[in-house]
Design an enzyme around this catalytic site. Structure first.
Site, mmCIF file in Angstrom:
data_model
loop_
_atom_site.group_PDB
_atom_site.id
_atom_site.type_symbol
_atom_site.label_atom_id
_atom_site.label_comp_id
_atom_site.label_asym_id
_atom_site.label_seq_id
_atom_site.Cartn_x
_atom_site.Cartn_y
_atom_site.Cartn_z
ATOM 1 N N ASP A 52 0.922 -0.989 -0.070
ATOM 2 C CA ASP A 52 0.025 0.108 0.050
ATOM 3 C C ASP A 52 0.842 1.272 0.024
ATOM 4 O OD1 ASP A 52 -2.383 1.589 0.342
ATOM 5 O OD2 ASP A 52 -1.793 1.799 2.595
ATOM 6 N N LEU A 53 0.551 2.460 -0.255
ATOM 7 C CA LEU A 53 1.089 3.533 -0.296
ATOM 8 C C LEU A 53 1.004 4.553 0.799
ATOM 9 C CD1 LEU A 53 3.029 5.457 -1.977
ATOM 10 C CD2 LEU A 53 0.975 6.489 -2.946
#
Length: 216
Positions: free
Chosen positions: A9-10
């Site tokens: 995920d960012l």
């Protein structure tokens, strides 16, 4: 190494996006006639798709949520996208995973074009084989769909060698929908309780602990 393909995920996992996201949401809500004085009140917007957050947290209709997202992007595109901090230890982790032969991908609910700009601006785009997010028109916002597309772009690797890393329940649920392992990180914006309720594979509290899990 158990995992040869690692999806990240960012927001809340690779970078701390609090300033950019919350200030842009604050700007958007003001345009919608809602004043929020404390940015901390808006941290719940970090992670889930914006459409979902505006509807669940402020009771917006689909049309109102779309309008709010357009206002959000007025500030986010020129300013908020550059208001991030890369978590300490992330760059060395990416370097070592890549040098160990791992396939790496970013799988985010953020629009792909924004994720690519962030990865480029903060100098870690070169470690990723693909970056997959949502579309600007609001499609592919579900994390399960994002992960599915990332795996497709990576050549559909054997799922037993894949893992999703994220800080919110949406990351864990998305990984489970694709029958792959998931590791929750508590240094982001999801609580330990939120993560544990998803029956995730493992949970870690620091980047160093994540490093040890992936590179043992």
């Amino acid at each position: 190494m158990k995992y040869q393909t690692v999806l990240f995920d960012l927001d809340g996992t690779l970078v701390d996006p609090k300033e950019g996201i919350t200030k842009s949401v604050q700007f958007s809500l003001k345009k919608m006639g809602i004043i929020v004085d404390t940015l901390q009140q808006l941290e719940a917007f970090i992670g889930p798709p914006l459409q979902l957050s505006f509807k669940e947290l402020y009771g917006f209709s689909d049309g109102q949520a779309d309008e709010a997202i357009n206002y959000y992007r007025e500030r986010y595109k020129p300013i908020g996208i550059y208001e991030n901090t890369v978590y300490e230890g992330i760059i060395p982790l990416l370097q070592q995973l890549k040098s160990s032969g791992c396939q790496l991908a970013i799988a985010t609910s953020k629009p792909t074009i924004f994720a690519e700009k962030i990865a480029e601006h903060y100098h870690f785009i070169q470690y990723f084989d693909c970056i997959v997010g949502s579309e600007l028109d609001g499609t592919r916002t579900l994390k399960a769909e994002v992960i599915e597309e990332a795996l497709r772009q990576l050549g559909n690797p054997k799922l037993s060698t894949c893992v999703m890393i994220g800080d919110r329940k949406y990351d864990m649920i998305g990984a489970q929908s694709n029958t792959m392992d998931c590791i929750g990180v508590t240094y982001g914006y999801g609580s330990e309780q939120e993560l544990k309720e998803t029956n995730l594979t493992q949970i870690v509290h620091t980047v160093e602990e994540l490093h040890n899990k992936l590179l043992k």
